[in-house]
Design an enzyme around this catalytic site. Sequence first.
Site, PDB file in Angstrom:
ATOM      1  N   HIS A   2      -7.302   0.683  -6.426  1.00 50.38           N
ATOM      2  CA  HIS A   2      -7.491  -0.165  -5.221  1.00 50.38           C
ATOM      3  C   HIS A   2      -8.241  -1.421  -5.680  1.00 50.38           C
ATOM      4  O   HIS A   2      -9.402  -1.631  -5.329  1.00 50.38           O
ATOM      5  CB  HIS A   2      -8.291   0.627  -4.194  1.00 50.38           C
ATOM      6  CG  HIS A   2      -8.316   0.014  -2.821  1.00 50.38           C
ATOM      7  ND1 HIS A   2      -7.509  -1.043  -2.448  1.00 50.38           N
ATOM      8  CD2 HIS A   2      -9.059   0.326  -1.713  1.00 50.38           C
ATOM      9  CE1 HIS A   2      -7.751  -1.346  -1.185  1.00 50.38           C
ATOM     10  NE2 HIS A   2      -8.690  -0.545  -0.719  1.00 50.38           N
ATOM     11  N   GLN A  23     -10.324  -4.037  -3.436  1.00 50.39           N
ATOM     12  CA  GLN A  23     -11.619  -3.595  -2.928  1.00 50.39           C
ATOM     13  C   GLN A  23     -12.746  -3.970  -3.896  1.00 50.39           C
ATOM     14  O   GLN A  23     -13.830  -4.364  -3.477  1.00 50.39           O
ATOM     15  CB  GLN A  23     -11.583  -2.075  -2.699  1.00 50.39           C
ATOM     16  CG  GLN A  23     -12.859  -1.532  -2.110  1.00 50.39           C
ATOM     17  CD  GLN A  23     -13.072  -1.921  -0.655  1.00 50.39           C
ATOM     18  OE1 GLN A  23     -12.182  -1.764   0.169  1.00 50.39           O
ATOM     19  NE2 GLN A  23     -14.249  -2.438  -0.336  1.00 50.39           N
ATOM     20  N   ASP A  48     -16.964   7.497  -1.867  1.00 52.99           N
ATOM     21  CA  ASP A  48     -15.752   7.396  -1.054  1.00 52.99           C
ATOM     22  C   ASP A  48     -15.466   8.780  -0.480  1.00 52.99           C
ATOM     23  O   ASP A  48     -16.089   9.769  -0.891  1.00 52.99           O
ATOM     24  CB  ASP A  48     -14.589   6.913  -1.955  1.00 52.99           C
ATOM     25  CG  ASP A  48     -13.319   6.577  -1.200  1.00 52.99           C
ATOM     26  OD1 ASP A  48     -13.363   6.457   0.038  1.00 52.99           O
ATOM     27  OD2 ASP A  48     -12.268   6.436  -1.859  1.00 52.99           O
ATOM     28  N   ARG A  70     -13.612  -8.463   2.088  1.00 53.16           N
ATOM     29  CA  ARG A  70     -12.196  -8.261   1.752  1.00 53.16           C
ATOM     30  C   ARG A  70     -11.422  -9.534   2.099  1.00 53.16           C
ATOM     31  O   ARG A  70     -10.545  -9.964   1.351  1.00 53.16           O
ATOM     32  CB  ARG A  70     -11.626  -7.072   2.550  1.00 53.16           C
ATOM     33  CG  ARG A  70     -12.196  -5.710   2.171  1.00 53.16           C
ATOM     34  CD  ARG A  70     -11.773  -5.287   0.783  1.00 53.16           C
ATOM     35  NE  ARG A  70     -10.334  -5.255   0.637  1.00 53.16           N
ATOM     36  CZ  ARG A  70      -9.539  -4.251   1.034  1.00 53.16           C
ATOM     37  NH1 ARG A  70     -10.062  -3.177   1.581  1.00 53.16           N
ATOM     38  NH2 ARG A  70      -8.220  -4.314   0.854  1.00 53.16           N
ATOM     39  N   CYS A 121     -16.170   1.870   0.534  1.00 58.56           N
ATOM     40  CA  CYS A 121     -15.026   1.020   0.899  1.00 58.56           C
ATOM     41  C   CYS A 121     -14.615   1.192   2.356  1.00 58.56           C
ATOM     42  O   CYS A 121     -13.965   0.323   2.916  1.00 58.56           O
ATOM     43  CB  CYS A 121     -13.845   1.293  -0.030  1.00 58.56           C
ATOM     44  SG  CYS A 121     -13.181   2.962   0.107  1.00 58.56           S
ATOM     45  N   ARG A 136       0.892  -1.180   0.000  1.00 61.15           N
ATOM     46  CA  ARG A 136       0.000   0.000   0.000  1.00 61.15           C
ATOM     47  C   ARG A 136       0.922   1.219   0.000  1.00 61.15           C
ATOM     48  O   ARG A 136       1.694   1.429   0.934  1.00 61.15           O
ATOM     49  CB  ARG A 136      -0.900   0.012   1.234  1.00 61.15           C
ATOM     50  CG  ARG A 136      -1.571   1.363   1.425  1.00 61.15           C
ATOM     51  CD  ARG A 136      -2.678   1.345   2.436  1.00 61.15           C
ATOM     52  NE  ARG A 136      -3.846   0.679   1.906  1.00 61.15           N
ATOM     53  CZ  ARG A 136      -5.077   0.793   2.422  1.00 61.15           C
ATOM     54  NH1 ARG A 136      -5.274   1.549   3.485  1.00 61.15           N
ATOM     55  NH2 ARG A 136      -6.098   0.161   1.887  1.00 61.15           N
TER      56      ARG A 136
HETATM   57  N1  NVA Z   1      -9.729   6.763  -1.503  1.00 61.22           N
HETATM   58  C1  NVA Z   1      -9.370   6.358  -0.165  1.00 61.22           C
HETATM   59  C2  NVA Z   1      -9.647   4.898   0.004  1.00 61.22           C
HETATM   60  C3  NVA Z   1      -9.302   4.339   1.367  1.00 61.22           C
HETATM   61  C4  NVA Z   1      -9.508   2.856   1.473  1.00 61.22           C
HETATM   62  C5  NVA Z   1      -7.912   6.680   0.081  1.00 61.22           C
HETATM   63  O1  NVA Z   1      -7.097   6.478  -0.834  1.00 61.22           O
HETATM   64  O2  NVA Z   1      -7.583   7.157   1.164  1.00 61.22           O
HETATM   65  N1   CP Z   2     -11.179  -0.073   2.405  1.00 62.70           N
HETATM   66  C1   CP Z   2      -9.927  -0.133   2.849  1.00 62.70           C
HETATM   67  O1   CP Z   2      -8.984  -0.401   2.110  1.00 62.70           O
HETATM   68  O2   CP Z   2      -9.777   0.102   4.182  1.00 62.70           O
HETATM   69  P1   CP Z   2      -8.425   0.295   5.000  1.00 62.70           P
HETATM   70  O3   CP Z   2      -7.847   1.650   4.588  1.00 62.70           O
HETATM   71  O4   CP Z   2      -8.838   0.252   6.428  1.00 62.70           O
HETATM   72  O5   CP Z   2      -7.467  -0.809   4.638  1.00 62.70           O
END
Ligand code: NVA
Ligand code: CP
Length: 304
Positions: free
Chosen positions: A131, A134, A222, A290, A262, A104
């Site tokens: 992502h 997800q 989101d 997930r 998500c 990540r």
């Molecule tokens: N768009 C959000 C998704 C988090 C799971 C981010 O990138 O922070």
């Molecule tokens: N939806 C998701 O990826 O959540 P986290 O940021 O908690 O991993």
Amino acid sequence: MGMRHFLTLLDVTEEEARHILDRAAIIKRKLKAGESHRPLEGKTLGMIFDKSSTRTRVSFEVGMYQLGGHALFLHSDATQLGRGEPVADSARVLSSMCDGIMIRTYGHNIIQKFAEYSKVPVINGLTDLTHPCQILADVLTFEEHRGSIEGKTVAWIGDGNNMAHSWINGAVSFGYKLKLACPKGYRPDEKLLAAARELGADISRSDDPVIAAHKADLVSTDVWASMGQEEEQTEREKAFAGFCVTEGVMTHANPDALFMHCLPAHRGEEVSAGVIDGPQSVVWDQAENRLHAQKALLEFLLSD
Ligand code: NVA
Ligand code: CP
């Protein structure tokens, strides 16, 4: 199968994406029935996090354990990556010891560089661009509740961010129609959108949440400011005014439409509390899935 990475949904064919979801349903049933399923005995997944996580970390870690393997949580602050060790060097070293790597991070170029130098499969646990894990969970969730998603209409209301991009790629893999509503200045990446359309995805775009929600089978949104964009929060709140998924917006969708997010969510910003905590919301199933979807992905990429 040779070594494969999963950096976006388009790294697997439509048939493979479908296979992964079929396996996810089977693996979930086995778990619920108390049957063990351990195809990854003796295997280790390294998990590199440059950003925070609740769901992604826990689902991969628990998933590897349930599959008979082991997962290592490697926050970049606690590794040499965080002190500037080159990505290519880290990839060579970590992939000489682990059987798979989940990352990540921020720029998608970082995960691409890691994959280029990795000797083992690399999985995208979220980048600024996409992502994909997800969407596997989200489509699994939709189909558990409503049957095949093919030909159904998905509305995306909000930022043209990593989640929007993954819904765009998912329209190629899973054959749903996608209707996007994003404010001016926050639209999805043009190239990624054009590429999905080129591959046959049916995607329309507007800047009106009501147009997107009209007759949708699924409405998703989101946060307005993603990880790394925290300083833009105030400016984004102005730009996204009118983009909250409220009960009013949901009345334009089909009566049996589902709501997805998500998570984490900001009630009163991108979604009203009444919608996310209401009867159309399936966000908790999405979060649980997930685990099941990623176990199927791990089995697909890492088993012998
Ligand atoms: N768009 C959000 C998704 C988090 C799971 C981010 O990138 O922070
Ligand atoms: N939806 C998701 O990826 O959540 P986290 O940021 O908690 O991993």
